[in-house]
Design an enzyme around this catalytic site. Structure first.
Site, PDB file in Angstrom:
ATOM      1  N   ARG A 161       0.540  -1.029  -0.081  1.00  0.00           N
ATOM      2  CA  ARG A 161       0.375  -0.394  -0.179  1.00  0.00           C
ATOM      3  C   ARG A 161       0.742   1.179  -0.388  1.00  0.00           C
ATOM      4  O   ARG A 161       0.709   2.610  -0.666  1.00  0.00           O
ATOM      5  CB  ARG A 161      -0.643  -0.128   1.275  1.00  0.00           C
ATOM      6  CG  ARG A 161      -2.446  -0.848   0.929  1.00  0.00           C
ATOM      7  CD  ARG A 161      -2.819  -0.973   2.674  1.00  0.00           C
ATOM      8  NE  ARG A 161      -3.016  -0.519   2.646  1.00  0.00           N
ATOM      9  CZ  ARG A 161      -3.674   0.014   3.512  1.00  0.00           C
ATOM     10  NH1 ARG A 161      -2.382   0.242   4.541  1.00  0.00           N
ATOM     11  NH2 ARG A 161      -4.104   1.007   3.693  1.00  0.00           N
ATOM     12  N   ILE A 162       1.633   0.891   0.739  1.00  0.00           N
ATOM     13  CA  ILE A 162       2.702   3.115   0.811  1.00  0.00           C
ATOM     14  C   ILE A 162       3.394   2.602  -0.031  1.00  0.00           C
ATOM     15  O   ILE A 162       3.744   3.146  -1.204  1.00  0.00           O
ATOM     16  CB  ILE A 162       3.539   2.463   2.212  1.00  0.00           C
ATOM     17  CG1 ILE A 162       3.099   2.539   3.607  1.00  0.00           C
ATOM     18  CG2 ILE A 162       4.589   3.575   2.017  1.00  0.00           C
ATOM     19  CD1 ILE A 162       2.668   2.783   4.319  1.00  0.00           C
ATOM     20  N   PRO A 212       6.991  -5.283   5.292  1.00  0.00           N
ATOM     21  CA  PRO A 212       7.552  -5.011   6.718  1.00  0.00           C
ATOM     22  C   PRO A 212       8.808  -5.984   7.128  1.00  0.00           C
ATOM     23  O   PRO A 212       9.140  -6.186   6.690  1.00  0.00           O
ATOM     24  CB  PRO A 212       6.100  -5.554   6.759  1.00  0.00           C
ATOM     25  CG  PRO A 212       6.282  -6.808   5.397  1.00  0.00           C
ATOM     26  CD  PRO A 212       6.193  -5.190   4.505  1.00  0.00           C
ATOM     27  N   ASN A 217      13.469 -10.563   6.028  1.00  0.00           N
ATOM     28  CA  ASN A 217      14.635  -9.366   6.098  1.00  0.00           C
ATOM     29  C   ASN A 217      15.511  -8.764   6.599  1.00  0.00           C
ATOM     30  O   ASN A 217      14.966  -7.668   6.599  1.00  0.00           O
ATOM     31  CB  ASN A 217      13.955  -9.014   4.780  1.00  0.00           C
ATOM     32  CG  ASN A 217      12.191  -8.144   5.725  1.00  0.00           C
ATOM     33  OD1 ASN A 217      12.045  -8.260   7.000  1.00  0.00           O
ATOM     34  ND2 ASN A 217      11.112  -7.696   5.054  1.00  0.00           N
ATOM     35  N   ALA A 239      10.004   2.653   7.069  1.00  0.00           N
ATOM     36  CA  ALA A 239       9.389   0.939   7.248  1.00  0.00           C
ATOM     37  C   ALA A 239       9.827   0.108   8.158  1.00  0.00           C
ATOM     38  O   ALA A 239       9.144   0.884   9.660  1.00  0.00           O
ATOM     39  CB  ALA A 239      10.016  -0.121   6.346  1.00  0.00           C
ATOM     40  N   ARG A 240      10.870  -0.230   8.775  1.00  0.00           N
ATOM     41  CA  ARG A 240      11.393  -0.787   9.969  1.00  0.00           C
ATOM     42  C   ARG A 240      13.072  -0.349  10.194  1.00  0.00           C
ATOM     43  O   ARG A 240      13.626  -0.698   8.913  1.00  0.00           O
ATOM     44  CB  ARG A 240      10.485  -1.725  10.601  1.00  0.00           C
ATOM     45  CG  ARG A 240       9.420  -1.917  10.606  1.00  0.00           C
ATOM     46  CD  ARG A 240       8.464  -1.449  11.939  1.00  0.00           C
ATOM     47  NE  ARG A 240       7.585  -1.302  12.495  1.00  0.00           N
ATOM     48  CZ  ARG A 240       6.950  -0.221  12.112  1.00  0.00           C
ATOM     49  NH1 ARG A 240       7.473   0.190  11.497  1.00  0.00           N
ATOM     50  NH2 ARG A 240       5.486  -0.493  12.851  1.00  0.00           N
ATOM     51  N   HIS A 301      10.034   8.423  14.041  1.00  0.00           N
ATOM     52  CA  HIS A 301       8.761   7.392  13.098  1.00  0.00           C
ATOM     53  C   HIS A 301       7.802   8.166  13.855  1.00  0.00           C
ATOM     54  O   HIS A 301       7.071   8.263  14.266  1.00  0.00           O
ATOM     55  CB  HIS A 301       9.061   6.286  14.743  1.00  0.00           C
ATOM     56  CG  HIS A 301       8.030   5.197  14.555  1.00  0.00           C
ATOM     57  ND1 HIS A 301       8.597   3.993  14.369  1.00  0.00           N
ATOM     58  CD2 HIS A 301       7.501   5.316  12.768  1.00  0.00           C
ATOM     59  CE1 HIS A 301       7.581   2.850  13.445  1.00  0.00           C
ATOM     60  NE2 HIS A 301       7.310   3.334  13.270  1.00  0.00           N
TER      61      HIS A 301
HETATM   62  P1  NAI Z   1       1.917  -3.473   2.831  1.00  0.00           P
HETATM   63  O1  NAI Z   1       1.472  -4.821   3.607  1.00  0.00           O
HETATM   64  O2  NAI Z   1       0.361  -3.183   1.787  1.00  0.00           O
HETATM   65  O3  NAI Z   1       2.711  -3.659   1.668  1.00  0.00           O
HETATM   66  C1  NAI Z   1       4.262  -4.914   2.258  1.00  0.00           C
HETATM   67  C2  NAI Z   1       5.245  -5.166   0.854  1.00  0.00           C
HETATM   68  O4  NAI Z   1       5.909  -5.716   1.299  1.00  0.00           O
HETATM   69  C3  NAI Z   1       4.124  -6.077   0.188  1.00  0.00           C
HETATM   70  O5  NAI Z   1       3.772  -6.109  -1.324  1.00  0.00           O
HETATM   71  C4  NAI Z   1       4.594  -7.707   0.606  1.00  0.00           C
HETATM   72  O6  NAI Z   1       4.491  -8.090  -0.409  1.00  0.00           O
HETATM   73  C5  NAI Z   1       6.233  -7.174   0.755  1.00  0.00           C
HETATM   74  N1  NAI Z   1       7.103  -7.673   1.118  1.00  0.00           N
HETATM   75  C6  NAI Z   1       7.089  -8.555   2.365  1.00  0.00           C
HETATM   76  N2  NAI Z   1       8.549  -8.954   2.723  1.00  0.00           N
HETATM   77  C7  NAI Z   1       9.030  -8.889   1.471  1.00  0.00           C
HETATM   78  C8  NAI Z   1      10.145  -8.989   1.293  1.00  0.00           C
HETATM   79  N3  NAI Z   1      11.479  -9.828   1.837  1.00  0.00           N
HETATM   80  N4  NAI Z   1      10.792  -8.697   0.369  1.00  0.00           N
HETATM   81  C9  NAI Z   1       9.733  -7.634  -0.852  1.00  0.00           C
HETATM   82  N5  NAI Z   1       9.036  -7.574  -0.556  1.00  0.00           N
HETATM   83  C10 NAI Z   1       8.079  -8.154   0.493  1.00  0.00           C
HETATM   84  O7  NAI Z   1       2.300  -2.880   3.997  1.00  0.00           O
HETATM   85  P2  NAI Z   1       2.217  -0.970   3.915  1.00  0.00           P
HETATM   86  O8  NAI Z   1       1.137  -0.663   4.442  1.00  0.00           O
HETATM   87  O9  NAI Z   1       3.004  -0.405   2.032  1.00  0.00           O
HETATM   88  O10 NAI Z   1       3.495  -1.049   4.916  1.00  0.00           O
HETATM   89  C11 NAI Z   1       4.785  -1.072   5.184  1.00  0.00           C
HETATM   90  C12 NAI Z   1       5.427  -1.191   6.292  1.00  0.00           C
HETATM   91  O11 NAI Z   1       5.399   0.600   6.693  1.00  0.00           O
HETATM   92  C13 NAI Z   1       4.638  -2.015   7.057  1.00  0.00           C
HETATM   93  O12 NAI Z   1       5.209  -3.070   7.220  1.00  0.00           O
HETATM   94  C14 NAI Z   1       5.816  -0.854   8.467  1.00  0.00           C
HETATM   95  O13 NAI Z   1       6.407  -1.536   8.829  1.00  0.00           O
HETATM   96  C15 NAI Z   1       5.658   0.439   7.503  1.00  0.00           C
HETATM   97  N6  NAI Z   1       5.130   1.263   8.290  1.00  0.00           N
HETATM   98  C16 NAI Z   1       5.887   2.919   9.273  1.00  0.00           C
HETATM   99  C17 NAI Z   1       5.241   3.889   9.460  1.00  0.00           C
HETATM  100  C18 NAI Z   1       5.841   5.186  10.051  1.00  0.00           C
HETATM  101  O14 NAI Z   1       5.412   6.126  10.996  1.00  0.00           O
HETATM  102  N7  NAI Z   1       6.730   5.134   9.666  1.00  0.00           N
HETATM  103  C19 NAI Z   1       4.306   3.991   9.291  1.00  0.00           C
HETATM  104  C20 NAI Z   1       3.240   2.717   8.737  1.00  0.00           C
HETATM  105  C21 NAI Z   1       3.851   1.800   8.092  1.00  0.00           C
END
Ligand code: NAI
Length: 336
Positions: A161-162, A212, A217, A239-240, A301
């Site tokens: 999504r992001i 994530p 990873n 991300a993290r 963060h």
């Molecule tokens: P999402 O679940 O929509 O997308 C994550 C994508 O990563 C998916 O397309 C998945 O297939 C892919 N993925 C998972 N493991 C992988 C790997 N080993 N190699 C390649 N691709 C891989 O999650 P969304 O909503 O996009 O969020 C992503 C991350 O952003 C969250 O997990 C969270 O840790 C982080 N985040 C950070 C925030 C902040 O305030 N800094 C706020 C919100 C999220």
């Protein structure tokens, strides 16, 4: 019977914030008929007892260790909802063993995506130095020449999504976009070329992380992968923290292999961010080193922190707890 149901519809909310979350907690708990037990602190072995009699707890990014999960299970907690997208701070394996289910709050991606693009621009335009200089009326040019995004190949790791929203936003900047994900997405293909991870690491001028944090990873960016990258590569992480080996990153910055870094997340940020630690000795020396570099922008963060996201996080958390307790379909439960 009504009393019985009412008694059970209780949610213990940890890290409850008066200044931004309270109005939404009050609104949605009233609408859903939930009773809240409020704790302003992060959950720990002592204040866990506040959750006694609550089937659900709502948390943010504080750690739920195996020990704490056990404590909550002993107190009768059956569902943990984190008002965040990431849930790597929860010992999910232990929760599963204990029969505790858990969920997250996938609020809209726009805030984090905007923030990511901001960190990219700040990094390539040396905004930290510009602002520091301007604050002391140093209006010189030397050392702050920027680079243009249109000249970049941007590598997006994780196109969920992001990541996807970042790709779309970047499409207006005229840069080449390459992407890597375990699963390719058709919408992304309109704006970016999927490549394998190795090619992305080797060809991107700027790498941005949007996956994530998982066992697979952990330390995806490490000495070996940094060595493959282009000289003066820019690395952005919203991300993290655990996706980057911080020592390797520091070495890469010191050797000037890495040109700039923008980090909204770092390793060992737990217990640090969202607290006033001005007068404290911080036990995260890598963070101090990173903050000291002129080409590294570190933010605590904050990428998620918008009005829209806060309302949605609270809403989804209470909807999820309500769904769990009433046995309704729960789109915010993590089941994978
Ligand atoms: P999402 O679940 O929509 O997308 C994550 C994508 O990563 C998916 O397309 C998945 O297939 C892919 N993925 C998972 N493991 C992988 C790997 N080993 N190699 C390649 N691709 C891989 O999650 P969304 O909503 O996009 O969020 C992503 C991350 O952003 C969250 O997990 C969270 O840790 C982080 N985040 C950070 C925030 C902040 O305030 N800094 C706020 C919100 C999220």
């Amino acid at each position: 019977m009504r009393e019985m149901i009412k008694m059970k519809m209780k949610v213990a909310v940890y890290n409850y914030r008066e200044f931004d979350e309270a109005k939404w907690f009050q609104k949605y708990s009233k609408e859903l008929g939930l009773e809240l037990v409020i704790c302003h602190d992060a959950p720990d072995m002592e204040n866990a007892s506040m959750a006694e009699g609550c089937a659900c707890i709502s948390i943010i990014t504080s750690k739920i260790t195996a020990e704490l999960a056990q404590r909550f299970a002993d107190l009768g907690v059956k569902y943990i909802h984190t008002r965040t997208i990431g849930y790597d701070h929860i010992d999910t394996q232990k929760c599963r063993e204990l029969g505790i289910r858990f969920g997250n709050a996938p609020y809209g991606p726009n805030g984090v995506a905007d923030y990511t693009v901001m960190l990219m621009l700040m990094s390539i335009r040396r905004m930290k130095c510009i602002m520091e200089r301007a604050a002391v009326q140093d209006y010189t040019l030397k050392g702050i020449q920027g680079r243009e995004l249109a000249d970049f190949t941007v590598g997006v790791i994780g196109t969920g999504r992001i990541g996807r929203t970042v790709v779309k936003a970047l499409s207006g900047f005229g840069c080449r976009i390459i992407a890597y994900d375990l699963y390719e997405n058709d919408e992304v293909k309109q704006f970016a070329d999927y490549v394998n991870l190795d090619e992305l690491m080797r060809t991107a001028d700027l790498i941005t992380l949007h996956t994530p944090l998982t066992d697979d990873n952990y330390h995806l960016i490490n000495r070996e992968t940094i060595a493959k990258m282009k000289d003066q590569v820019v690395i952005i992480n919203t991300a993290r923290g655990g996706l980057i080996d911080t020592d390797a990153l520091i070495e890469g910055i010191e050797s000037e292999k890495i040109g700039a870094v923008g980090l909204d997340v770092v390793e060992k940020e737990f217990g640090l961010y969202y607290y006033d630690r001005k007068s404290d000795i911080i036990g995260n020396r890598e963070l101090s080193v990173l903050r000291g570099f002129p080409n590294v922008t570190v933010t605590p963060h904050m990428a998620f922190y918008t009005d829209n996201a806060i309302r949605t996080m609270v809403e989804k958390s209470l909807l999820s707890c309500h769904a769990f307790m009433t046995g309704a379909e729960n789109p915010y439960e993590v089941t994978d």
